[in-house]
Design a protein around this motif. Sequence first.
Motif, PDB file in Angstrom:
ATOM      1  N   LYS A 128       0.835  -1.188   0.000  1.00  0.00           N
ATOM      2  CA  LYS A 128       0.000   0.000   0.000  1.00  0.00           C
ATOM      3  C   LYS A 128       0.877   1.246   0.000  1.00  0.00           C
ATOM      4  O   LYS A 128       2.018   1.214   0.444  1.00  0.00           O
ATOM      5  N   ARG A 129       0.329   2.315  -0.514  1.00  0.00           N
ATOM      6  CA  ARG A 129       1.013   3.599  -0.528  1.00  0.00           C
ATOM      7  C   ARG A 129       0.327   4.555   0.433  1.00  0.00           C
ATOM      8  O   ARG A 129      -0.886   4.494   0.639  1.00  0.00           O
ATOM      9  N   LEU A 130       1.119   5.450   0.988  1.00  0.00           N
ATOM     10  CA  LEU A 130       0.591   6.498   1.847  1.00  0.00           C
ATOM     11  C   LEU A 130       0.466   7.773   1.028  1.00  0.00           C
ATOM     12  O   LEU A 130       1.459   8.308   0.534  1.00  0.00           O
ATOM     13  N   LEU A 131      -0.770   8.247   0.840  1.00  0.00           N
ATOM     14  CA  LEU A 131      -1.047   9.434   0.052  1.00  0.00           C
ATOM     15  C   LEU A 131      -1.601  10.545   0.936  1.00  0.00           C
ATOM     16  O   LEU A 131      -2.036  10.294   2.065  1.00  0.00           O
ATOM     17  N   THR A 132      -1.611  11.758   0.419  1.00  0.00           N
ATOM     18  CA  THR A 132      -2.128  12.902   1.166  1.00  0.00           C
ATOM     19  C   THR A 132      -3.221  13.606   0.362  1.00  0.00           C
ATOM     20  O   THR A 132      -3.261  13.527  -0.869  1.00  0.00           O
ATOM     21  N   ALA A 133      -4.099  14.293   1.078  1.00  0.00           N
ATOM     22  CA  ALA A 133      -5.174  15.053   0.438  1.00  0.00           C
ATOM     23  C   ALA A 133      -5.513  16.261   1.290  1.00  0.00           C
ATOM     24  O   ALA A 133      -5.400  16.217   2.527  1.00  0.00           O
ATOM     25  N   ASN A 134      -5.935  17.343   0.643  1.00  0.00           N
ATOM     26  CA  ASN A 134      -6.386  18.556   1.317  1.00  0.00           C
ATOM     27  C   ASN A 134      -7.816  18.849   0.892  1.00  0.00           C
ATOM     28  O   ASN A 134      -8.106  18.919  -0.308  1.00  0.00           O
ATOM     29  N   TYR A 135      -8.698  19.027   1.862  1.00  0.00           N
ATOM     30  CA  TYR A 135     -10.096  19.382   1.599  1.00  0.00           C
ATOM     31  C   TYR A 135     -10.408  20.641   2.411  1.00  0.00           C
ATOM     32  O   TYR A 135     -10.184  20.669   3.622  1.00  0.00           O
ATOM     33  N   GLU A 136     -10.954  21.660   1.728  1.00  0.00           N
ATOM     34  CA  GLU A 136     -11.338  22.881   2.428  1.00  0.00           C
ATOM     35  C   GLU A 136     -12.854  22.921   2.620  1.00  0.00           C
ATOM     36  O   GLU A 136     -13.623  22.731   1.683  1.00  0.00           O
ATOM     37  N   PHE A 137     -13.268  23.170   3.864  1.00  0.00           N
ATOM     38  CA  PHE A 137     -14.677  23.273   4.224  1.00  0.00           C
ATOM     39  C   PHE A 137     -15.006  24.735   4.496  1.00  0.00           C
ATOM     40  O   PHE A 137     -14.279  25.415   5.217  1.00  0.00           O
ATOM     41  N   GLN A 138     -16.115  25.199   3.933  1.00  0.00           N
ATOM     42  CA  GLN A 138     -16.487  26.605   4.089  1.00  0.00           C
ATOM     43  C   GLN A 138     -17.953  26.726   4.483  1.00  0.00           C
ATOM     44  O   GLN A 138     -18.793  25.957   4.035  1.00  0.00           O
ATOM     45  N   ARG A 139     -18.222  27.706   5.336  1.00  0.00           N
ATOM     46  CA  ARG A 139     -19.594  27.954   5.791  1.00  0.00           C
ATOM     47  C   ARG A 139     -19.841  29.445   5.878  1.00  0.00           C
ATOM     48  O   ARG A 139     -18.958  30.209   6.295  1.00  0.00           O
ATOM     49  N   GLU A 140     -21.061  29.864   5.502  1.00  0.00           N
ATOM     50  CA  GLU A 140     -21.457  31.258   5.677  1.00  0.00           C
ATOM     51  C   GLU A 140     -22.134  31.417   7.033  1.00  0.00           C
ATOM     52  O   GLU A 140     -23.041  30.649   7.380  1.00  0.00           O
ATOM     53  N   PHE A 141     -21.689  32.395   7.807  1.00  0.00           N
ATOM     54  CA  PHE A 141     -22.219  32.633   9.139  1.00  0.00           C
ATOM     55  C   PHE A 141     -23.103  33.876   9.198  1.00  0.00           C
ATOM     56  O   PHE A 141     -23.359  34.401  10.279  1.00  0.00           O
ATOM     57  N   THR A 142     -23.567  34.365   8.058  1.00  0.00           N
ATOM     58  CA  THR A 142     -24.464  35.506   8.043  1.00  0.00           C
ATOM     59  C   THR A 142     -25.783  35.133   8.719  1.00  0.00           C
ATOM     60  O   THR A 142     -26.273  34.009   8.555  1.00  0.00           O
ATOM     61  N   LYS A 143     -26.359  36.052   9.465  1.00  0.00           N
ATOM     62  CA  LYS A 143     -27.603  35.794  10.185  1.00  0.00           C
ATOM     63  C   LYS A 143     -28.700  35.389   9.220  1.00  0.00           C
ATOM     64  O   LYS A 143     -28.915  36.010   8.182  1.00  0.00           O
ATOM     65  N   GLY A 144     -29.413  34.319   9.574  1.00  0.00           N
ATOM     66  CA  GLY A 144     -30.502  33.835   8.750  1.00  0.00           C
ATOM     67  C   GLY A 144     -30.116  32.799   7.722  1.00  0.00           C
ATOM     68  O   GLY A 144     -30.985  32.194   7.091  1.00  0.00           O
ATOM     69  N   VAL A 145     -28.822  32.565   7.542  1.00  0.00           N
ATOM     70  CA  VAL A 145     -28.354  31.567   6.573  1.00  0.00           C
ATOM     71  C   VAL A 145     -28.253  30.207   7.262  1.00  0.00           C
ATOM     72  O   VAL A 145     -27.745  30.118   8.376  1.00  0.00           O
TER      73      VAL A 145
END
Length: 245
Positions: free
Chosen positions: A212-229
């Motif tokens: 097996k190989r050891l691989l890497t990954a980057n995932y960016e998570f984003q959220r809007e914190f505006t009121k009512g969203v």
Amino acid sequence: MSLPMLRGCCRVPSALRLFVNESIILSRSGKQRLPPSSPAAAATAPVRPYSSDRGGLNQNQKVVVVGIPNPFMWFRTRIYYFLIRSYFDKEFNIEEFTEGAKQAFSHVSRLLSQCQFEALEGLVAKDLIAKLEEKCSLMPSSHKKALSAESDEIMYTIPGDVGIYYDDNGRKFVSILMRFWYLTSARLPDSDMEGTRFFQVAIGGEGEAETKRLLTANYEFQREFTKGVPPDWTITRIEHSKLLD
């Protein structure tokens, strides 16, 4: 569309809820951003052992992710976590977020590996899905298989960059980049995967071992914190080293 394991961040333990949000998909060019925290390097992190047979002898081996933590960067990311709890979500917990992100990474990477792009809608930003579909159309089947990260093959997970954004209309956004190290049994040409690590993993009786190989990954998570969203997170960045750079 939602995933059973992904609910509202820090409102249900160890989980994230990922929904695409039209306002989040907008270009960042019109946003004002606070200086982002640089990723703290991964600390030495031993993970579960694997056994291998060499010369008839059983030897326990460990996959270890090694890094040198930067105290300044570590402290700065903690400041960002404090700001998120103080001004955006008082229930935010980075440990719960990390566990939820890990589950989301496994699910989304599996869909990506199977080229189920329609299933990614509601989880990944629409503009990103189009880019991923274009890239995957040019990838060989072995590379596509290597995109998938089963939950029990994820060796290590650590938060990276944290960003706080404001746009001209006063909308507020938070993004968290997560870094993952995972094992894959996909057969990949050595010339394409220079620099990756090999591991011999015992999967059956004596003499039966899988590389097996050891691989890497980057995932960016984003959220809007505006009121009512709605409190929904979406994935706005996906990188798999040597596969989707």
